[in-house]
Each structure stands twice: as structure tokens, then as C-alpha cells.
Motif scaffolding. Sequence first.
Motif, PDB file in Angstrom:
ATOM      1  N   GLY A  35       0.803  -1.215   0.000  1.00  0.00           N
ATOM      2  CA  GLY A  35       0.000   0.000   0.000  1.00  0.00           C
ATOM      3  C   GLY A  35       0.833   1.260   0.000  1.00  0.00           C
ATOM      4  N   VAL A  36       1.968   1.234  -0.697  1.00  0.00           N
ATOM      5  CA  VAL A  36       2.873   2.386  -0.757  1.00  0.00           C
ATOM      6  C   VAL A  36       2.219   3.528  -1.550  1.00  0.00           C
ATOM      7  CG1 VAL A  36       5.016   3.169  -1.849  1.00  0.00           C
ATOM      8  CG2 VAL A  36       5.016   1.099  -0.434  1.00  0.00           C
ATOM      9  N   HIS A  37       2.324   4.730  -1.006  1.00  0.00           N
ATOM     10  CA  HIS A  37       1.735   5.896  -1.670  1.00  0.00           C
ATOM     11  C   HIS A  37       2.672   6.523  -2.700  1.00  0.00           C
ATOM     12  CE1 HIS A  37      -0.474   5.560   2.178  1.00  0.00           C
ATOM     13  NE2 HIS A  37      -1.495   5.981   1.467  1.00  0.00           N
ATOM     14  N   MET A  38       3.989   6.392  -2.484  1.00  0.00           N
ATOM     15  CA  MET A  38       4.947   7.028  -3.385  1.00  0.00           C
ATOM     16  C   MET A  38       6.256   6.250  -3.343  1.00  0.00           C
ATOM     17  SD  MET A  38       6.230  11.032  -3.434  1.00  0.00           S
ATOM     18  CE  MET A  38       6.535  11.049  -1.670  1.00  0.00           C
ATOM     19  N   VAL A  39       6.893   6.140  -4.504  1.00  0.00           N
ATOM     20  CA  VAL A  39       8.207   5.495  -4.603  1.00  0.00           C
ATOM     21  C   VAL A  39       9.245   6.566  -4.922  1.00  0.00           C
ATOM     22  CG1 VAL A  39       9.589   3.698  -5.712  1.00  0.00           C
ATOM     23  CG2 VAL A  39       7.106   3.401  -5.478  1.00  0.00           C
ATOM     24  N   VAL A  40      10.327   6.594  -4.154  1.00  0.00           N
ATOM     25  CA  VAL A  40      11.411   7.557  -4.346  1.00  0.00           C
ATOM     26  C   VAL A  40      12.632   6.805  -4.854  1.00  0.00           C
ATOM     27  CG1 VAL A  40      12.910   9.241  -3.228  1.00  0.00           C
ATOM     28  CG2 VAL A  40      10.520   9.011  -2.492  1.00  0.00           C
ATOM     29  N   ILE A  41      13.142   7.191  -6.010  1.00  0.00           N
ATOM     30  CA  ILE A  41      14.283   6.502  -6.613  1.00  0.00           C
ATOM     31  C   ILE A  41      15.563   7.228  -6.218  1.00  0.00           C
ATOM     32  CG2 ILE A  41      15.257   5.519  -8.718  1.00  0.00           C
ATOM     33  CD1 ILE A  41      12.366   4.632  -8.040  1.00  0.00           C
ATOM     34  N   GLY A  42      16.480   6.504  -5.552  1.00  0.00           N
ATOM     35  CA  GLY A  42      17.734   7.100  -5.121  1.00  0.00           C
ATOM     36  C   GLY A  42      18.811   7.105  -6.185  1.00  0.00           C
ATOM     37  N   PRO A  43      19.289   5.941  -6.651  1.00  0.00           N
ATOM     38  CA  PRO A  43      20.446   5.887  -7.557  1.00  0.00           C
ATOM     39  C   PRO A  43      20.085   6.170  -9.016  1.00  0.00           C
ATOM     40  CG  PRO A  43      20.104   3.802  -6.353  1.00  0.00           C
ATOM     41  CD  PRO A  43      18.860   4.605  -6.223  1.00  0.00           C
ATOM     42  N   GLU A  44      21.120   6.453  -9.796  1.00  0.00           N
ATOM     43  CA  GLU A  44      20.943   6.755 -11.208  1.00  0.00           C
ATOM     44  C   GLU A  44      20.781   5.515 -12.082  1.00  0.00           C
ATOM     45  OE1 GLU A  44      25.400   6.996 -10.215  1.00  0.00           O
ATOM     46  OE2 GLU A  44      23.467   7.454  -9.281  1.00  0.00           O
ATOM     47  N   VAL A  45      21.346   4.373 -11.663  1.00  0.00           N
ATOM     48  CA  VAL A  45      21.333   3.179 -12.513  1.00  0.00           C
ATOM     49  C   VAL A  45      19.916   2.704 -12.830  1.00  0.00           C
ATOM     50  CG1 VAL A  45      22.004   0.754 -12.670  1.00  0.00           C
ATOM     51  CG2 VAL A  45      23.657   2.448 -11.867  1.00  0.00           C
ATOM     52  N   PRO A  46      19.024   2.536 -11.832  1.00  0.00           N
ATOM     53  CA  PRO A  46      17.664   2.128 -12.190  1.00  0.00           C
ATOM     54  C   PRO A  46      16.909   3.178 -13.005  1.00  0.00           C
ATOM     55  CG  PRO A  46      17.816   2.594  -9.834  1.00  0.00           C
ATOM     56  CD  PRO A  46      19.210   2.584 -10.361  1.00  0.00           C
ATOM     57  N   LEU A  47      17.243   4.460 -12.823  1.00  0.00           N
ATOM     58  CA  LEU A  47      16.621   5.493 -13.646  1.00  0.00           C
ATOM     59  C   LEU A  47      17.003   5.313 -15.106  1.00  0.00           C
ATOM     60  CD1 LEU A  47      17.153   8.632 -11.360  1.00  0.00           C
ATOM     61  CD2 LEU A  47      14.968   7.509 -11.857  1.00  0.00           C
ATOM     62  N   GLU A  48      18.277   4.992 -15.338  1.00  0.00           N
ATOM     63  CA  GLU A  48      18.752   4.757 -16.705  1.00  0.00           C
ATOM     64  C   GLU A  48      18.018   3.586 -17.346  1.00  0.00           C
ATOM     65  OE1 GLU A  48      23.032   4.133 -18.953  1.00  0.00           O
ATOM     66  OE2 GLU A  48      22.654   3.027 -17.103  1.00  0.00           O
ATOM     67  N   LYS A  49      17.686   2.596 -16.527  1.00  0.00           N
ATOM     68  CA  LYS A  49      17.042   1.387 -17.054  1.00  0.00           C
ATOM     69  C   LYS A  49      15.527   1.505 -17.151  1.00  0.00           C
ATOM     70  CE  LYS A  49      20.719  -1.733 -15.513  1.00  0.00           C
ATOM     71  NZ  LYS A  49      21.059  -2.933 -14.711  1.00  0.00           N
ATOM     72  N   GLY A  50      14.965   2.626 -16.688  1.00  0.00           N
ATOM     73  CA  GLY A  50      13.546   2.865 -16.867  1.00  0.00           C
ATOM     74  C   GLY A  50      12.660   2.449 -15.715  1.00  0.00           C
ATOM     75  N   ILE A  51      13.164   2.509 -14.485  1.00  0.00           N
ATOM     76  CA  ILE A  51      12.355   2.098 -13.340  1.00  0.00           C
ATOM     77  C   ILE A  51      11.114   2.968 -13.171  1.00  0.00           C
ATOM     78  CG2 ILE A  51      13.686   3.479 -11.665  1.00  0.00           C
ATOM     79  CD1 ILE A  51      13.174   1.231  -9.634  1.00  0.00           C
ATOM     80  N   SER A  52      11.245   4.267 -13.395  1.00  0.00           N
ATOM     81  CA  SER A  52      10.082   5.148 -13.230  1.00  0.00           C
ATOM     82  C   SER A  52       9.001   4.818 -14.256  1.00  0.00           C
ATOM     83  CB  SER A  52      10.501   6.612 -13.351  1.00  0.00           C
ATOM     84  OG  SER A  52      11.371   6.977 -12.298  1.00  0.00           O
ATOM     85  N   ASP A  53       9.411   4.544 -15.489  1.00  0.00           N
ATOM     86  CA  ASP A  53       8.458   4.191 -16.536  1.00  0.00           C
ATOM     87  C   ASP A  53       7.665   2.950 -16.122  1.00  0.00           C
ATOM     88  OD1 ASP A  53       9.832   5.699 -19.253  1.00  0.00           O
ATOM     89  OD2 ASP A  53      11.136   5.252 -17.577  1.00  0.00           O
ATOM     90  N   TYR A  54       8.396   1.931 -15.628  1.00  0.00           N
ATOM     91  CA  TYR A  54       7.730   0.677 -15.261  1.00  0.00           C
ATOM     92  C   TYR A  54       6.771   0.878 -14.088  1.00  0.00           C
ATOM     93  CZ  TYR A  54       6.769  -3.980 -13.579  1.00  0.00           C
ATOM     94  OH  TYR A  54       6.110  -5.105 -13.153  1.00  0.00           O
TER      95      TYR A  54
END
Length: 423
Positions: free
Chosen positions: A64-83
Motif C-alpha cells: 500500500g505504498v503511496h509514493m516510490v522515491v528513486i535514489g540511484p541513477e542506474v535504475p533510472l537509466e534502465k527505466g524504473i520510473s516508466d515501469y
Amino acid sequence: MKILVVGNGGREHALTWNLLQSPQVENVYCAPGNGGTATLTGCHNLPLKIDDFCGLGKAALELGVHMVVIGPEVPLEKGISDYLQSQGLMVFGPTRVGAQIETSKIWSKKLMQAAGIPTAQAAVFTQSSKAKSYIRRQGLPIVVKADGLAGGKGVTVATTVEEAEAAVDSIFQGKFGSAGKLVLIEEYLTGQEVSVLALTDGLTIIPLLPAQDYKRIGEGDTGGNTGGMGAYAPVPIATPELMVKLQEEVFEPAINNLRARKINYCGVLYAGLMISHKLDFKVLEFNSRFGDPETQVILPLLETPLEELMLACVQQRLALMPSIKWKQGVAATIVASSGGYPGYYEKGKVITGIRESEALGVTVFHAGTRLVDEQMVTDGGRVLNVTATGETLHQALGSAYAGIKCIEFEGIYYRRDIGYQAL
């Protein structure tokens, strides 16, 4: 509110620590987290890798998480926010295309040039021989950069032709993996490096306090590049007048150019700057996430609840937020690293003295630690960030250094000159 923080470094420990101070935040989950986040009341580590998008999305939905905060750059490069956004989750962190502002130095350079943002002159090369010829024509010193992500170690400031050519060879020979397909060679700039992180919802962009990071392993800014050996905030050279110019000449043009490219950028836009003694400036690079260790000195001074600012970004209503409030004073952090870092280092060294350090009033953010049978051990190159605040930089550094002297593990190393430029 429940929040998931993705990452396992000092930055993620600092983010979690800050978020848990708000009465509006019920729980924070860290994936995978570290030994420090494991000991925070209200925080739960999840045994998930930062690139396990499916696992992270499933866990966020089930918890039941309301928001996900992405720390490192590597998952951002791989498209974690998109997914994660495709799964119906709110995400603080840019999409893969927006993250190119960090993940490709050449893409970023072209954006700066198109937006009219002050930056160093540069040339791009696909062949070693042409890059070396260019270096000989340009003269020294000169800066050689791998195009993609290289863990903060893909930049060489060369003072000899041999050093510059060796940097070119190491990049093209695959030292930095996929970051070695293209080489960017830039003019050398003089002055003080300053980091300015800004929050944005894609429409509005608001800078945070300026910080100064110390990237070289050796005192006097010597030796190899690291992820950062210490930092302090705010920075005297980044005057209020200069911050206004940065807003007008760097941040607003950048976000306007991203929007013109149909990129809805949400998260942190972090400008690494070179500021001259005349207070002229140029952008060295952009990053697409919170800095590390800059975050560890910015957040202790933040008075406005962080989750409110992040939610305003995610919901694209940052313009409606009141001005960010800051505590008075200065914050400083000293990084305790493993012996041998940024080269080879061993893990699993027992750490002692953290409680004694914190008893002095400092905050110890864990960067590379692991909790094993109730014993804290080293688990990375940068191990701990000993952080303190004070009315002046001298006081903050004095407290931080007093705190780090309490801590011991085999091979511990830290710089003893953080903040020397300001002092």
C-alpha cells in the motif's frame, strides 16, 4: 503515508531518516537498504535489488505504498520510473528519457547548448586516434569524460598528454562498460565546484541549498575520483544573487528545453557547477537524482517536510507550495571509506564506535554497511557519513570530526580537510 525508497547508500539512509521525522509518514520501506536503515524505527528493509522492477512494483502495491522515491541513477537509466508508473504507482524520479540528462554526457551537453546554458566547450569522439589528435591541438590541462554512467569515476582531469591519452584508451577499451562507446573532451575550467540540487514537477523548478562536494580521494583534492569524500552546505560563494542567476540561466532554460522535447521531468535536477572567483559560472554536468553526499548535508537543514515537496512534484503542483523553509546554520559530513577505495577494497570489517559517535550529537548515515548477527560490518567503498550541524562551518566540521574519531574498522580512511576552501 507509506513510502518506498529504492537504493542502499548514504543518500537513501538520509532520505529515509528525514522522511520518518514527519508525523504524516507512517512507514518507509528501503529496497534493499543497508545496516543503517535496518536500525531506523519505522523503516523496513526489503531484500530486493534496485533493478528488480517487477519485484519492487509488486511489493509497493502489496504494501500500500503511496509514493516510490528513486535514489540511484542506474535504475533510472534502465527505466524504473516508466515501469512503476505503468503499474499505477506515483514515482519521484524522472523517466528513462529524462534521465539521459545524466546517463549520457553527450545528450546533456547538446541540451545545454540548445538551451543556451553556460557550459564548457567540448568535442565528441568515436575513435581513439582522433581524440588524441584533438588533445594535442587543444593543450593542457584538459578533461576527458566517458559518455555514460561510470559510478562517478569516468572523468579525468589530465595535466599531461600521457594522462589524457591513457584516459581515452581506458574508456574505449571498456573500463566503464557501455559508457565507453563515445568520449567527450572538454576545456578545463578553473574555480570552485558547487552542487545545486533543484526539485521540479516538470513545470516549476525550485533550487535547494547549494553544497560543496569533495570528489578526490586525497587531501588537497589529489588522487583519483570517488563518489564523494565529504560535503558541506550552504556554500558562501553561491551568493543569493548568484542563485537568482542560476535559476534564470540554468534551471529554467533546462526544464523549458526538456518540456519542449515532450519530456515530463519529475524529481531532482542537479547541476554541477564551476564558479570562478569573479562569480562567473558554467555547468559541468547535470544529474537526475539526489547527490551523494550532498543530500546528507542538505536534508539536516530542511525544515519544510520533504514528503510534501515530493508529492507536490509528483502531482505537478509545485508552484502552489509555500517557499521552502530552512534551518539556520551549516551542515557538514565526513565520509569514512574502506582502505583501498576507490580501487580494490575488502568487505566484512567489523565497525565499532557508532553509538559513541552519535552520543556526541552527530548523525551517522550508513553508506556501505550490513547488519550481520547484530554486528555492523563494512559492505562498500564508502562506509559511513558522519554528519553534524552548527552555527558556523567551523563548528559543524569540528563536531563531525570529533564524531568520526570515535569510529573504528580495519583500514578506515577519511579526508581531514573537508571544507578547506571556505575555511
